[in-house]
Design an enzyme around this catalytic site. Structure first.
Site, PDB file in Angstrom:
ATOM      1  N   ASP A  40      -6.735  10.912   2.013  1.00 13.93           N
ATOM      2  CA  ASP A  40      -6.446   9.509   2.346  1.00 13.93           C
ATOM      3  C   ASP A  40      -7.544   8.820   3.145  1.00 13.93           C
ATOM      4  O   ASP A  40      -7.325   7.713   3.637  1.00 13.93           O
ATOM      5  CB  ASP A  40      -5.128   9.367   3.131  1.00 13.93           C
ATOM      6  CG  ASP A  40      -3.921   9.800   2.331  1.00 13.93           C
ATOM      7  OD1 ASP A  40      -4.047   9.898   1.102  1.00 13.93           O
ATOM      8  OD2 ASP A  40      -2.864  10.059   2.936  1.00 13.93           O
ATOM      9  N   ASP A  60       6.785  14.806   5.138  1.00 14.81           N
ATOM     10  CA  ASP A  60       5.709  13.812   5.146  1.00 14.81           C
ATOM     11  C   ASP A  60       5.704  12.994   6.429  1.00 14.81           C
ATOM     12  O   ASP A  60       4.682  12.398   6.780  1.00 14.81           O
ATOM     13  CB  ASP A  60       5.861  12.847   3.970  1.00 14.81           C
ATOM     14  CG  ASP A  60       5.660  13.524   2.633  1.00 14.81           C
ATOM     15  OD1 ASP A  60       4.749  14.358   2.524  1.00 14.81           O
ATOM     16  OD2 ASP A  60       6.426  13.220   1.703  1.00 14.81           O
TER      17      ASP A  60
END
Length: 766
Positions: free
Chosen positions: A484, A704
């Site tokens: 990311d 997550d």
């Protein structure tokens, strides 16, 4: 002896008859934690210039009593008594031949000041010497500058100057479109000599299709200068001519041969001759055939073979030699050839595909949690990645194994799996300003709080030092570089201040380059950069800028594009590998599929099509043709009763797409603990052309992010996208988050999620 990047050099003794003679190079990466005190990482190179040693003891005194060793070192057994530091050899590095060098180091703290030691002894003999003229140390010897844009590198000194010095950057030759935009004159003092300062280069917009180059000198009075070569990334050319070599690293069995292939990137206007010439290194490795190749207008893209041979010898060394592949007017390529010795010893090599023919490392921590769940034993022996998501994860604790413990266990598993090699996957995930557009996975380091220096010295350097340990040389260590990170610089600069900051000095590009430079240099370490997923970068406005960013970032490393083995998509995400029941170019009721709410004018509907095109564009940009792709399939199976069994019969666009897609998320931008998800394809090597493997990088069952605010000391904050009651934002078109309830902090075990993944696995779990 070259000392440009290492700092203080002592001991230029060359006495041929001395029992002990040595050179010692010492440098320290230092940072300030509060006024008058801080920490440092000492990096030391010992070169034996005397008779061969079978053991050694290095000693030196620190100039101040405030310089303290904090027990965390590598390459030697370290101890401190008063101001005296002593390092003795490890069991594996006591033998030091004449002319051989060894590197070592440790972490420490300082108060007051942190001057370098000036005198060293080895086995009681003083090496002696005096400080050298400081050298300019640049972060990259080559940079790529987008036409009409800018690119940066940093400069510092290798050691403290005696007085202030001015370092100037100026173009000495080449394309005048390439200029110094800022940082052309930098001042370094005895106090800030080790602080990197930024130089910005610019490439003017022009109408030609030539990728110009220029050389820039970086130097001044009182310092040894450096050169930075800049290449313009032209936006008027479709593709430039270049030599494509596959692979760029080969293993040649002693007494046998190995090959690599050569072709051109685009059709030439006439014949092109390409030569392969043996360079420096082990002379037992030679070019056996294919040293002179000719490519024409008709066979330019047909790979031609070059054969290397390794002569039979009696030593036990795995010699290596560089092979230069060159053609007039084109950038040369380098192939690293390593002999696989058959007289004993280990044979660490760099495979073209680290997953091919290998077994995968089973993380005991994850395996035990999976096996404890109902039915979990069916997948508990699947290979999953180890996440180094903070500095403390390197050492580990009583409940979680550290990096060295995982590698030791991998060695044990490798010894038990027969002759097959073993691949262990390690996620490098701790950039300053990490995940700048999200909150659940924020990290511990911030750019504004010395984050880049800490990332280098407290995170990457210790990881690289552990991976360099010779006892791990036969493992295939795959590193997944910073999920990311770079994609955020493509899509989220305007919306998030932390992303804008991450786009500057000490941010994502500098961090990724540093990680690649340190890890790529280790023969048995493989590097794959995270490239997000189709629902992040699949639009025209994002796709080519991402390709350009990936190229410019990697081209700025020491080894250029050869510093990466490939790219990975869908890391820790849920996008389907393939959508079997509709295509992006189809129509329903005379309306294009791309117009549907789900596709939203994206050019890709699944990860394999996205990764395939991304690989093609990256190779066209200049990456090697052997570039390998990975897909994280740990949670993208989308099986269970909700999975469609065929295309919808609806004649309305949105119902057709929604009823046909196997990805059952509410919106393709939803990413946190998704309801209805299932385990995907189990890890497999060479699943499709251009793909090294499908892998499980996100360990199934690890959260997550928390579904509510949970105080913690890991820098992880509450992100509403993990809240099942959240009605969304502009990133997911104000849809519900689709997250599961009662989730713990990211990385912690989430039993309800694991059971759902097992139930909805596709292919199903037997």
């Amino acid at each position: 002896m070259s000392v440009a990047a290492l700092g203080l050099v002592v001991g230029q003794s060359t006495a041929a008859n001395a029992a002990v003679a040595c050179d010692v190079t010492y440098s320290a990466n230092s940072w300030t934690s509060s006024p008058g005190q801080g920490g440092f990482t000492a990096n030391i190179t010992l070169k034996n210039t005397g008779d061969p040693l079978t053991s050694w003891s290095l000693a030196f005194d620190y100039p101040t009593t405030g310089q303290k060793y904090t027990p965390a070192g590598w390459g030697a057994n370290w101890s401190q008594s008063g101001a005296t530091m002593t390092g003795t050899n490890m069991p594996y590095n006591g033998n030091l031949a004449t002319g051989a060098s060894i590197t070592m180091g440790f972490n420490g703290t300082w108060s007051g000041t942190n001057p370098n030691p000036t005198s060293f002894t080895v086995n009681g003999t003083t090496c002696g010497g005096a400080p050298t003229t400081p050298s300019v140390v640049v972060s990259a010897s080559s940079v790529a500058v987008n036409e009409g844009g800018t690119a940066t590198f940093t400069a510092r000194l290798s050691s403290a100057p005696s007085a202030n010095v001015t370092v100037t950057t100026a173009r000495t030759s080449g394309d005048t479109d390439l200029t110094v935009s800022s940082g052309g004159s930098l001042t370094f003092t005895p106090g800030n000599w080790n602080t990197a300062q930024t130089v910005t280069l610019a490439a003017a917009q022009d109408s030609d299709a030539t990728a110009g180059t220029a050389a820039f000198s970086v130097g001044g009075n009182g310092v040894t200068g450096a050169t930075v070569n800049a290449t313009e990334v032209d936006d008027d050319a479709v593709q430039e001519q270049s030599i494509i070599v596959t692979p760029t690293a080969v293993t040649v069995p002693e007494g046998s041969t190995a090959t690599y292939a050569v072709q051109l990137a685009t059709q030439p206007t006439g014949n092109v001759s390409v030569t392969s010439t043996a360079g420096t290194g082990d002379t037992n490795i030679t070019v056996s055939s294919g040293g002179n190749l000719t490519f024409s207008t008709s066979n330019w893209n047909t790979p031609q073979t070059v054969t290397l041979a390794a002569a039979q010898d009696s030593d036990t060394a795995n010699g290596s030699r560089t092979i230069n592949v060159a053609s007039t007017g084109l950038t040369s390529r380098t192939v690293t050839a390593t002999e696989a010795d058959d007289d004993g010893g280990t044979n660490p090599t760099h495979a073209e595909n680290p997953y091919a023919g290998a077994t995968g490392y089973v993380n005991p921590n994850w395996s035990a949690k999976a096996a404890a769940e109902p039915g979990g034993s069916a997948v508990a022996n699947t290979s999953t990645a180890v996440w180094m998501d903070r500095i403390a994860a390197i050492a580990g604790n009583s409940s979680a194994m550290g990096l060295r413990a995982h590698l030791d266990e991998a060695v044990r598993q490798d010894a038990a799996n027969g002759s097959a090699p073993l691949t262990i996957q390690v996620v490098i995930y701790n950039l300053p300003n990490r995940d700048c557009s999200a909150l659940a996975s924020n990290g511990e380091l911030l750019i504004a709080q010395n984050g880049f220096n800490r990332y280098k010295t407290e995170y990457i350097d210790p990881i690289a030092a552990i991976m360099r340990d010779s006892k791990y040389a036969n493992l295939r260590i795959v590193t997944i570089i910073e999920p990311d990170s770079l994609p955020n610089l493509v899509t989220n600069l305007n919306a998030f201040e932390k992303c804008r900051e991450a786009n500057g000095p000490g941010g994502y590009v500098d961090g990724v380059r540093y990680a690649l430079n340190q890890l790529h240099a280790i023969t048995n370490v493989y590097t794959y950069i995270d490239a997000a997923h189709h629902a992040w970068l699949g639009w025209d406005s994002n796709f080519q800028p991402a390709v350009d960013l990936f190229y410019n970032t990697v081209a700025g490393t020491t080894a250029g594009v050869d510093s990466v083995d490939g790219f990975i998509v869908n890391t820790a995400n849920y996008s389907a590998t393939t959508e079997p029941y509709f295509t992006v170019n189809g129509t329903v009721g005379n309306q294009p599929i791309r117009q549907s709410n789900w596709v939203d004018w994206n050019w890709y509907i699944d990860e394999r099509s996205f990764a395939t095109e991304l690989r093609s564009r990256l190779i066209s940009k200049g990456f090697r043709s052997g570039l390998g792709m990975l897909i994280d399939t740990s949670r993208n199976g989308w099986g269970g009763s909700a999975r469609p069994t065929g295309p919808s019969t609806s004649t309305e666009l949105n119902p057709f797409v929604d009823q046909s897609r196997v990805d059952r998320r509410i919106h393709a931008g939803n990413w946190c603990n998704q309801s209805g998800a299932g385990l995907g394809t189990r890890p497999v090597a060479n699943p499709a052309s251009g793909f090294d493997a499908y892998v499980w990088i996100k360990p199934p069952g690890e959260s997550d992010g928390a579904s509510e605010d949970i105080p913690n000391d890991e820098g992880k904050k509450f992100d509403r996208m993990c809240d099942p009651t959240y009605t969304g934002n502009n990133l997911n078109k104000f849809n519900m988050s689709g997250a599961l309830p009662d989730a713990p902090l990211s990385g912690q075990w989430f039993s309800a999620q694991f059971r759902q993944l097992l139930q909805n696995a596709y292919p199903p779990i037997n």
